[in-house]
Design an enzyme around this catalytic site. Structure first.
Site, PDB file in Angstrom:
ATOM      1  N   ASP A  77      34.353  13.860  22.863  1.00 44.15           N
ATOM      2  CA  ASP A  77      34.829  13.254  24.100  1.00 44.15           C
ATOM      3  C   ASP A  77      35.022  11.753  23.905  1.00 44.15           C
ATOM      4  O   ASP A  77      34.185  11.083  23.289  1.00 44.15           O
ATOM      5  CB  ASP A  77      33.797  13.511  25.205  1.00 44.15           C
ATOM      6  N   GLU A 103      39.180  13.321  21.131  1.00 44.15           N
ATOM      7  CA  GLU A 103      40.011  13.055  22.310  1.00 44.15           C
ATOM      8  C   GLU A 103      40.344  11.570  22.343  1.00 44.15           C
ATOM      9  O   GLU A 103      39.440  10.728  22.333  1.00 44.15           O
ATOM     10  CB  GLU A 103      39.270  13.446  23.589  1.00 44.15           C
TER      11      GLU A 103
END
Length: 537
Positions: free
Chosen positions: A202, A271
């Site tokens: 993330d 990401e």
């Protein structure tokens, strides 16, 4: 097609949002046993692995992206034994398991932060990003939170501000501190030792900040705004030069890759959300010593014409070198592609050709749960909104709940998801596209995706072949995938009107269930929402 160690290169990964996949215990929230119960379905699609969004211990201020214990399962989702059972079943079915790692920040309830905020001299005083106020008491600089307002919150105990790129409840760790980096790598080792096959990282470009805390400059007219945040958010009005994508991050990614290399066959997906995402993707995945692959929001935002997609591919190829992308059209953070791209198109035909295009790109692919059903963005009324992002920016931005509603397994009122009212409502339109309905229809999108993945598995060039854009006119998208002597021409009509084009060279049409085209020598006729795959002579 691929050796076991490089399964991820060209692999297809199915993303599961645990809260919304299947509720096994009747509390209205999906859980790990529910996922395990449906793994046979996932395997039947023909994907290579699954990616699980966070299921760790958390107060759920941001639905699990605020972690208070990196090494345990939140009771809402089950237990560590439930995860072990899920992992064993997935592996028995030939599915790899990738789990989220949210290491840039923690929950404010994490013991590390509770100790850090106590005073300025405790052993973890420097584990988070703390800064003194300006002389007038205002925050240290102009950095903004993606979720709205300043990225700084004042803490009365230390009489300092702490940084949070997201919610107030998600304080950012100080990655300039080597103890922090070591602790997070050790947390990742815990899951690798359990047998996971990789991590989705993330906000992988958010780990480091500028130690001098310089102000971000404003976005100048004509400059690209940050992808992954709505235009209604002032966060997009800055160039994010100093609060993310700092050069120190590269050294940490090398450390992370060294850890992964101790576990052959594992992988990482980063990401990336920033002003120049494709450039960062190339930087973070090039050289074989950092991330294995990464994804950006270039195909997760609104533009979707053939010209735009060509430009994204061409720009990536100009800068990529040996970088490896992971492409997606939908995930848990954006409006579903059937609405975002196909909202004005045929709701059955458009998702099919969009998936055919996605599965033909050079790179790996992530499919989001329900994408195989052609689910549109759900309509969630304001009184049912759960996402803090939506509550802050309503009504211009309604948050992410519309893409996170329960998976419709059957066409009853709760979609076969739960015995009780689900945490988010099941959209009536989703019930009409339920798995049970589509399983029974030979020409459904669900069965069409299975046929596409079966076709893809039999085409080596579609796994890891090179990609060369070709000119098939402005209204179509075309490229050649090449691997050794195999050359495959892929042409896509993403609109409802039929199109004709002159192909750059001759070939013969391959039979792909669900798609039709007419070829006369080099003249191709493509009906609306159709794709053609040709073996070149």
């Amino acid at each position: 097609m691929q050796d076991n160690l490089n399964w991820w290169r060209g692999g297809v990964i199915y993303q599961i949002y645990p809260r919304s996949f299947l509720d096994s215990n009747g509390d209205g929230i999906g859980d790990l046993p529910g996922i395990t119960e449906r793994l046979d379905y996932v395997a039947s699609l023909g994907v290579d692995g699954i990616w699980l969004s966070p299921f760790f211990t958390s107060p759920m201020a941001d639905f699990g992206y605020d972690i208070s214990d990196y090494r345990d399962v939140d009771p809402m989702f089950g237990t560590l034994d439930d995860f072990r059972a899920l992992l064993a079943r997935a592996h028995a079915l030939g599915l790899k398991v990738i789990i989220d790692q949210v290491i840039s920040h923690t929950s404010e309830t994490h013991p590390w932060f509770q100790e850090s905020r106590r005073d300025r001299t405790n052993p973890r005083a420097d584990w988070y990003v703390w800064a003194d106020p300006k002389p007038d008491g205002t925050p240290p600089n102009n950095w903004l939170s993606i979720f709205g307002g300043s990225a700084w919150t004042f803490d009365s105990r230390r009489r300092q501000y702490y940084l949070h790129n997201f919610l107030v409840e998600q304080p950012d760790l100080n990655f300039h501190n080597p103890e922090v980096r070591a602790a997070q790598l050790d947390n990742m080792r815990f899951w690798l030792d359990l047998g996971v096959d990789g991590f989705r990282l993330d906000t992988v470009n958010f780990y480091f900040h500028d130690p001098a805390l310089r102000d971000n400059p404003p976005l100048e007219p004509g400059e690209a705004r940050t992808l992954g945040a709505p235009e209604a958010n002032p966060y997009t009005w800055q160039r994010h030069v100093y609060d993310l994508s700092r050069p120190e991050n590269l050294d940490f990614l090398v450390q992370l890759r060294a850890l992964m290399d101790e576990y052959p066959g594992t992988t990482t997906i980063g990401e990336i959300s920033e002003d120049k995402p494709l450039e960062r993707m190339a930087e973070y995945t090039a050289g074989g010593d950092k991330l294995h692959m990464a994804y950006t929001f270039d195909l997760l935002n609104t533009p979707h014409t053939p010209g735009y997609i060509r430009e994204v591919i061409a720009r990536f190829q100009r800068i990529a070198g040996n970088a490896w992308p992971c492409w997606a059209l939908s995930n848990h953070d954006v409006v579903r592609s059937a609405t975002r791209w196909g909202g004005d198109e045929d709701p059955d035909a458009y998702p099919r050709v969009a998936l055919a295009m996605l599965l033909s790109l050079r790179g790996s692919v992530c499919l989001y749960q329900g994408e195989e059903l052609g689910l549109p963005e759900a309509d969630v009324p304001y009184e049912r909104i759960q996402d803090p992002y939506g509550k802050v920016l309503w009504p211009e931005f309604k948050g992410r709940d519309g893409c996170r509603t329960p998976m419709p397994w059957t066409d009853d009122a709760r979609g076969g998801f739960s015995r009780v009212e689900p945490w988010l409502p099941v959209d009536t339109r989703h019930r009409r596209r339920a798995v049970s309905r589509q399983e029974a229809s030979g020409d459904s999108l669900l069965n069409g995706l299975r046929a596409l993945l079966d076709f893809r598995r039999r085409q080596p060039a579609l796994f890891d072949g090179d990609l060369r854009l070709v000119d098939v006119g402005d209204e179509l998208l075309g490229f050649v995938r090449e691997r050794g002597d195999e050359r495959l021409l892929c042409v896509f009509n993403l609109a409802g009107a039929a199109r004709d084009c002159r192909l750059p060279e001759a070939g013969h049409l391959l039979d792909v269930p669900g798609f039709t085209a007419e070829l006369a020598e080099r003249d191709l006729h493509l009906p609306g929402y159709q794709a053609a795959f040709l073996r070149l002579d």
